[in-house]
Design a protein around this motif. Structure first.
Motif, short mmCIF file in Angstrom:
data_model
loop_
_atom_site.label_atom_id
_atom_site.label_comp_id
_atom_site.label_asym_id
_atom_site.label_seq_id
_atom_site.Cartn_x
_atom_site.Cartn_y
_atom_site.Cartn_z
N TYR A 1 0.82 -1.20 0.00
CA TYR A 1 0.00 0.00 0.00
C TYR A 1 0.86 1.26 0.00
O TYR A 1 0.49 2.29 -0.57
N ALA A 2 2.04 1.19 0.63
CA ALA A 2 2.93 2.35 0.64
C ALA A 2 3.43 2.66 -0.77
O ALA A 2 3.48 3.82 -1.19
N GLU A 3 3.78 1.63 -1.52
CA GLU A 3 4.23 1.84 -2.90
C GLU A 3 3.11 2.38 -3.77
O GLU A 3 3.33 3.26 -4.62
N LEU A 4 1.89 1.86 -3.57
CA LEU A 4 0.76 2.36 -4.34
C LEU A 4 0.51 3.83 -4.04
O LEU A 4 0.21 4.62 -4.94
N ASP A 5 0.60 4.21 -2.77
CA ASP A 5 0.43 5.62 -2.40
C ASP A 5 1.42 6.48 -3.19
O ASP A 5 1.05 7.53 -3.74
N GLU A 6 2.68 6.06 -3.23
CA GLU A 6 3.70 6.84 -3.92
C GLU A 6 3.41 6.96 -5.42
O GLU A 6 3.50 8.05 -6.01
N LEU A 7 3.04 5.84 -6.05
CA LEU A 7 2.78 5.86 -7.49
C LEU A 7 1.60 6.76 -7.84
O LEU A 7 1.62 7.48 -8.85
N PHE A 8 0.56 6.73 -7.00
CA PHE A 8 -0.59 7.59 -7.26
C PHE A 8 -0.26 9.06 -7.03
O PHE A 8 -0.67 9.93 -7.81
N VAL A 9 0.48 9.35 -5.97
CA VAL A 9 0.85 10.74 -5.71
C VAL A 9 1.72 11.29 -6.83
O VAL A 9 1.61 12.46 -7.22
#
Length: 532
Positions: free
Chosen positions: A497-505
């Motif tokens: 979920y942390a990586e997904l947060d970064e990619l979306f931001v």
């Protein structure tokens, strides 16, 4: 990559809240291979399967209404008009449409209410309400002698299904390790399909048994499913995410122990620290951005994540799900098949089998390839179904119709069904997960309401009389929606979920999610390479 000012500001907000790097979850299960994670997390998987069994109730209550209407005993009880050609008693197509409209209208209400109650009172509270509403639905169906009372049963069923669709996937997404999240979230689609299959099996047994007109036997069978889920609900722990967000630290740790305790190498304290860190970082980011709760769903990267979560429930209606699943027997009956119940049984067996296959393919192949491949196959099949409606009704044409319907189901079960439940759990930011899933499911059910009201009118010779020519309509809507999904849905395979947060931001385009390296990946690569 170059970023515009808004995206850069989002990243700076993210970094100020979480330090120099985007926050990284350091679960002690992180880094394990998929099969090792599955073995180590067997207790969490067991509880997830118990939760997903609730989808069996949902699938059963969604399937029975559109298929039982072909039963002669049901027609004798609720029929109100005479067929102009044969003089036989028949159901009013407008009544059938009203039942579908009531079911999905109540479903929307359940979706929206479920988003509030899941965050306010807990995930288990939603499951209990789901069960209560479905029990009320069964009671209405048992005692209904008038089409309006049957409609009241559909209202309770819709409310129960709405709560089920809101909470079951949320709970499983919160307890599943990233390496096996695709597998765990796919179990929802599997058990939903199992409910559909059981409904079809029950109606087939009824049609070929000694009392083919006693449709209430299918209604009574609903109690077996409800009773089984009630047993699971008693032993199920509350989601540790819910307790942690409420500041109930000891209860959250106790829940983590119930889910994963007593397995080698599992550290409850470390796991709770990781969980709390993600919740705290997400809350700080919200406070800094100073946005209201519901408006966040439609702004910036959260708005994009909401669109991804909502797209599959909506697309499932645009691709003809109401025809193939909710009015299966009715559809085949109007197409002139001699045994429409048997045809519907074949459809649901295929659905269950290929969703079972998807347990492995979603984490091996990935989400995006399976979804896009399924879209192409379904569009072609729908065109073929439409063509079957304009050629002479021969045995070959009927066999081709069954074959095309079965191939459509295989594509749906391999790509659309499992990816839909996975995206519900993966695409939304953890802080907004309940609200995102609640509102996205409500949007999907709004489309379901439209099509479940209009499809009987499209199919019925009393009204539009399109029959299988409805395939042309859904081929068009499926093709248009498929183009949108190509640009909208990214690949989430193996991402935390942390990586997904970064990619979306960072605003990474959907087609580049798979190949873009996150700060976490670069940090690991640097650690492996060692000092220069």
């Amino acid at each position: 990559m170059d970023l515009d000012d808004n995206k850069q500001n989002d990243i700076e907000h993210h970094e100020r809240v979480n330090g120099e790097q985007p926050y990284i979850l350091q679960s002690n299960l992180a880094g394990l291979p998929r099969w090792a994670t599955l073995r180590k997390s067997w207790k969490a998987v067991m509880f997830a399967i118990m939760v997903s069994f609730g989808a069996t109730l949902d699938g059963y209550h969604q399937t029975i209404p559109g298929n039982i209407i072909a039963n002669p005993g049901f027609i004798a009880q609720f029929g109100t008009i005479r067929d102009t050609a044969t003089g036989a008693l028949a159901l009013d197509a407008l009544h059938v449409s009203a039942w579908g409209g009531i079911l999905y209208g109540a479903n929307i209400a359940g979706n929206i209410m479920g988003g509030f109650t899941a965050d306010l009172l807990g995930r288990k509270f939603n499951m209990a309400l789901m069960t209560l509403f479905l029990m009320c639905a069964t009671l209405c169906e048992m005692f209904a002698k008038d089409w309006r009372v049957w409609g009241a049963g559909k209202m309770f069923a819709g409310l129960g299904n709405g709560f089920a669709q809101t909470v079951l996937v949320i709970y499983n997404s919160e307890i599943a390790p990233a390496q096996i999240r695709g597998f765990v979230l796919s179990t929802w689609a599997f058990f939903y399909a199992l409910g559909q299959l059981l409904a079809s099996v029950g109606l087939q047994i009824l049609a070929t048994g000694s009392h083919p007109n006693d449709y209430l036997r299918s209604v009574y069978s609903e109690w077996a499913l409800t009773g089984t889920f009630l047993i699971f609900l008693i032993v199920l722990p509350e989601s540790p995410w819910f307790y942690a967000r409420k500041g109930k630290h000891e209860q959250a740790k106790k829940s983590l122990r119930r889910l994963n305790g007593h397995i080698s190498g599992y550290d409850v304290g470390l796991e709770y620290q990781s969980l709390s860190a993600e919740i705290e970082a997400s809350n700080k980011l919200r406070e800094e951005q100073n946005r209201s709760k519901w408006s966040e769903l439609f702004r910036g990267s959260d708005g994009r994540r909401f669109a991804i979560t909502a797209c599959i429930p909506i697309y499932g209606q645009l691709v003809g799900g109401a025809v193939i699943f909710n009015y299966t027997t009715y559809f085949f009956q109007l197409a002139g098949l001699e045994d429409p119940f048997l045809a519907s049984l074949i459809v649901f067996i295929l659905l269950l089998v290929f969703i079972g296959v998807s347990f492995f393919t979603t984490d091996l192949v990935g989400r995006r390839p399976l979804l896009l491949g399924a879209i192409v196959v379904m569009v072609v099949c729908l065109l073929g179904v439409g063509i079957a409606g304009v050629v002479p009704s021969t045995t070959s044409a009927k066999n081709a119709l069954i074959a095309l319907s079965c191939l459509w189901v295989v594509a749906y079960a391999s790509g659309l069904a499992p990816i839909g439940s996975i995206l519900q759990g993966e695409s939304s930011t953890p802080r907004l997960r309940a609200k995102t899933n609640s509102f996205s499911q409500a949007l999907g059910q709004a489309f379901a309401l439209i099509f479940n009201y209009t499809v009987p009118i499209m199919l019925s010779p009393q009204q539009a009389g399109w029959g299988t020519k409805t395939g042309f309509l859904f081929a068009g809507t499926a093709a248009i929606g498929g183009v949108i999904l190509f640009f909208l849905v990214p690949e989430f395979k193996g991402r935390s979920y942390a990586e997904l947060d970064e990619l979306f931001v960072r605003g990474v385009p959907a087609r580049k999610f798979k190949t873009t390296k996150t700060a976490h990946q670069l940090e690991r690569e640097a650690a492996v390479a060692g000092p220069v």
